[in-house]
Enzyme design. Structure first.
Site, PDB file in Angstrom:
ATOM      1  N   ASP A 167      39.822 -57.612 -11.745  1.00 37.61           N
ATOM      2  CA  ASP A 167      38.630 -58.143 -12.378  1.00 37.61           C
ATOM      3  C   ASP A 167      37.452 -57.855 -11.450  1.00 37.61           C
ATOM      4  OD1 ASP A 167      36.881 -59.249 -14.141  1.00 37.61           O
ATOM      5  OD2 ASP A 167      37.984 -61.111 -14.443  1.00 37.61           O
ATOM      6  N   TRP A 168      36.262 -58.100 -11.932  1.00 43.77           N
ATOM      7  CA  TRP A 168      35.046 -57.708 -11.204  1.00 43.77           C
ATOM      8  C   TRP A 168      35.055 -58.292  -9.781  1.00 43.77           C
ATOM      9  CZ3 TRP A 168      30.225 -55.438 -13.181  1.00 43.77           C
ATOM     10  CH2 TRP A 168      29.207 -55.426 -12.217  1.00 43.77           C
TER      11      TRP A 168
END
Ligand code: BGC
Length: 755
Positions: free
Chosen positions: A288-289
């Site tokens: 994820d980011w």
């Protein structure tokens, strides 16, 4: 234009040569060949994903980073980009990758196409309330077609997390609290995005996220610790991911949270043992980011170098925006802390998805300006969004059949900031939608009826522009509009009040500790009620709200979520009875926030208790245990009567099955749809068992007076769960079957599972 065509011809030529150079007939041979030509750096480059240069969906490095990114692109140190949208932008970056890097490997372009690209359909929680699996698949299909026409080839959807706590803002993004329904919907969305042929120019790769347990943050606060036991993980969290995988999902995203003390991004158990091991997933996992770097604040990684080591060893193949793979992996391999074979494996997986998308054959296949113009926002897509929006609406209460309203001759007063808000219905993940483009309720009511409508805002819910990057500026003090609204309401035949959450009040990073109507809306509702009790309350929100006062006092309540581009039209069609509401909640609505997390498939305590008056029982002193509206609940303008339920026998073994049947009659005056739900209770097991679990449903449509028989086949798979033996199996003993219109159904019949 001419030069664009020339460029296209040139690039197709380059791509064609590229594919002819290698033996393209066989994916494995092609990728082996390509890998053999790649340096370690180039392989690591494939594992690096950068945000584009326009908008961001997470924190970016300090100013000035762009130049380095262009250098990295040219040096083959980037395998993917996110948040680059539109044919022109995609084309420009793809051209650098294909023409300027040593090997010309195309990029894969990802974007959060969550509920539409430009034409926005309802938030996923809303869509799930339709229980209409074909419609949900179609909605994902439309989203994919628009995204693909905009140059994209990968969506970070569907979010298949199961969750039970309305305080968590991201409940808007999934399919609700139930694992069975969540699994069916996960598969439908994957099929919708990916179609039957991923190499088609109108399909895009899907991404099952967030692996895993991101939906169980403590106290509903986003990104927070998830502490759940192994059995909840297997029985409740994993199945929708597995269903997405079985439907062919090409990628997975890991998650920000720790799961039982270990960050999911650094979890070997999740990524290597379960996903790539037991489940045999051969696509790739994107972080994820920034979640690789976030293992440092988690207190798990010492620094960026350590974080990269942990992440790759755990099985995270692509680094979204931590920039740690490009800076650290090379030295980690040299030092022997990471085996090169893991880099090869990650690069192979990423190249494999690019291959499946057909990017090696034509890296510019998604870059067709004509298609972009014709497909995006087309009339047909708007109609599909309208259809989905109508199906997502849930009628929560309709005393004295106040709805549907007559189309003519009525004096309607319409109140609420959200009634005339063309932005909020687009929701939080609104893709590339233009701001302020949703149809408002005011516009819808005017378009579909001939009544006299007086609009009065009543109160500002919020001030100024709202966006993804900042908190909504709510009004807590200014009530000057109350007076005018009360006057307008007083002599109306009916007052329609549109209240709820601004579009950016739910979604990522939007956790709340209160679930009431935000700002001054509750007060406004109570004030208007003093002058006119004939109120239709239309709710717009991204999560269950506390509606206890409204439920007690307001005759009619319609849950419309954030319905997307066609919001006002869909709501008007329901209010005027063109469409008979058929949605059913997929999350329990609590009586107050203190009941959260609340869900229908809970386990009884040893002291269940029947009422709040009993002290030494598992009850609250101040509120009932039950939710205000249970999972599966929703009304219609007509009535559905359920006959007695019949079982074909009172015994079965693991090789045969039992059928459960029931007759449903439409005893009202409107044609309508009903979601017939079948639940099973396992009376005792090697683990404590839930009070009941959804195991089947059917959406039927009946004319007034019509009766239909619905039959559910119950076989061993309906009785199986992950038991204390760490096996998916059924256990002999007593089971009960319930069939009804929501999870609160009480009537049941029992049978025994025997050896
Ligand atoms: C979200 C993901 C999303 C990603 C890229 C993250 O903050 O958790 O769901 O796909 O950003 O926008």
């Amino acid at each position: 234009m001419k030069s664009t065509i020339l460029k296209l011809i040139l690039s197709v030529f380059i791509a064609f040569n590229f594919s002819c150079d290698s033996n393209h007939s066989d994916k494995e041979v092609f990728i082996d060949d390509l890998l053999s030509k790649m340096t370690l750096d180039e392989k690591i480059g494939q594992m690096n994903q950068y945000n584009g240069f326009w908008d961001a969906t997470g924190p970016l490095p300090n100013a000035g980073y762009e130049k380095n990114r262009y250098d990295d692109l040219r040096n083959g140190m980037v395998g993917s980009m996110l948040n680059v949208i539109g044919v022109e932008n995609v084309y420009a970056l793809q051209k650098i990758a294909v023409e300027e890097t040593r090997l010309g490997i195309p990029l894969i372009f990802g974007f959060d196409v969550i509920h539409g690209y430009k034409t926005i359909s309802p938030i996923p929680l809303g869509e799930s309330a339709s229980w209409d699996i074909k419609a949900i698949e179609k909605s994902a299909r439309v989203a994919a077609e628009e995204a693909a026409a905009a140059g994209l080839n990968w969506t970070f959807a569907p979010m298949v997390d199961i969750y039970r706590d309305a305080r968590w803002g991201r409940v808007m993004e999934g399919a609700g609290e139930d694992t069975y329904l969540g699994s069916v919907i996960a598969a439908a969305r994957v099929k919708g995005f990916q179609g039957s042929d991923l190499s088609d120019f109108s399909t895009i790769a899907a991404c099952a996220k967030h692996f895993a347990a991101y939906g169980f943050p403590e106290a509903g606060r986003d990104y927070n610790t998830a502490d759940i036991n192994k059995y909840t993980l297997y029985n409740n969290v994993f199945p929708p991911f597995k269903a997405a995988l079985d439907a062919g999902v090409k990628t997975f995203m890991n998650s920000f949270n720790t799961l039982n003390e270990i960050p999911a991004t650094g979890s070997k158990f999740l990524q290597r043992e379960i996903l790539k091991g037991k489940w045999g997933f051969d696509g790739f996992v994107v972080s994820d980011w920034g979640s690789i770097g976030e293992m440092i604040p988690h207190g798990y990684a010492e620094d960026g170098n350590h974080a990269a080591e942990l992440a790759i060893n755990a099985g995270s193949d692509m680094d979204m925006e931590s920039s740690l793979y490009v800076t650290e992996l090379q030295s980690l391999v040299k030092e022997g802390k990471v085996e090169e074979i893991l880099i090869d494996d990650a690069a192979r997986r990423i190249l494999g998805v690019k291959y499946d998308l057909g990017l090696f054959e034509n890296p510019f296949k998604y870059c067709d300006k004509e298609r972009e113009k014709n497909v995006i926002g087309s009339k047909e897509n708007q109609l599909a969004a309208l259809d989905m929006a109508k199906k997502s609406i849930v009628l929560l209460k309709n005393n004295n059949q106040l709805l549907p309203l007559k189309k003519k001759g009525q004096k309607i007063t319409l109140i609420g900031h959200l009634a005339n808000d063309n932005n909020s219905p687009l929701g939080n993940w609104r893709g590339a939608a233009d701001s302020n483009t949703a149809v408002t309720v005011l516009e819808g009511l005017e378009a579909y009826g001939e009544n006299s409508i007086t609009y009065s805002k009543g109160v500002d819910l919020y001030y100024g522009e709202t966006n993804f990057h900042s908190r909504v500026n709510l009004n807590h003090t200014d009530k000057t509009g109350f007076k005018e609204a009360k006057i307008a309401a007083k002599f109306a035949d009916v007052v329609v009040m549109v209240l709820g959450e601004e579009g950016f009040q739910s979604g990522e990073g939007r956790s709340r500790t209160e679930l009431g109507l935000p700002g001054l809306q509750q007060e406004l509702l109570e004030e208007i009620y003093k002058v006119n009790k004939n109120i239709v309350l239309v709710l717009m929100n991204g999560r269950p709200l506390n509606l206890t006062w409204a439920d007690k006092n307001i005759p009619t309540i319609l849950e419309t979520w954030h319905l997307g581009s066609q919001s006002g039209n869909a709501i008007a069609e329901v209010i005027y009875g063109n469409y008979n509401p058929s949605g059913k909640l997929t999350m329990s609505f609590p009586r107050n926030v203190g009941q959260s997390p609340i869900y229908y498939n809970y386990k009884k305590t040893g002291r269940p208790g029947a009422s709040s008056a009993e002290v030494t029982t598992s009850t609250y002193a101040d509120v009932e245990n039950s939710p205000l509206y249970p999972f599966g609940y929703g009304l219609s303008y007509t009535n559905f009567d359920y006959s007695e339920l019949k079982l074909s026998g009172d015994k079965m073994n693991r090789k045969n099955m039992i059928s459960a049947s029931i007759n449903i009659t439409n005893s009202g005056d409107f044609k309508g749809k009903e979601v017939v739900q079948m639940y099973i209770r396992d009376h005792s097991g090697s683990l404590a068992r839930p009070v009941k679990e959804l195991k089947g449903f059917e959406l039927i449509e009946l004319n007034p007076g019509e009766t239909k028989e619905v039959v559910f086949q119950i076989d061993n798979s309906s009785l199986t769960y992950f038991t204390v033996n760490d096996k998916w199996e059924s256990e002999i003993g007593k089971f009960s079957v319930y069939i009804g219109s929501n999870s609160d159904v009480q009537k049941n019949k029992s049978f025994n599972l025997t050896n």
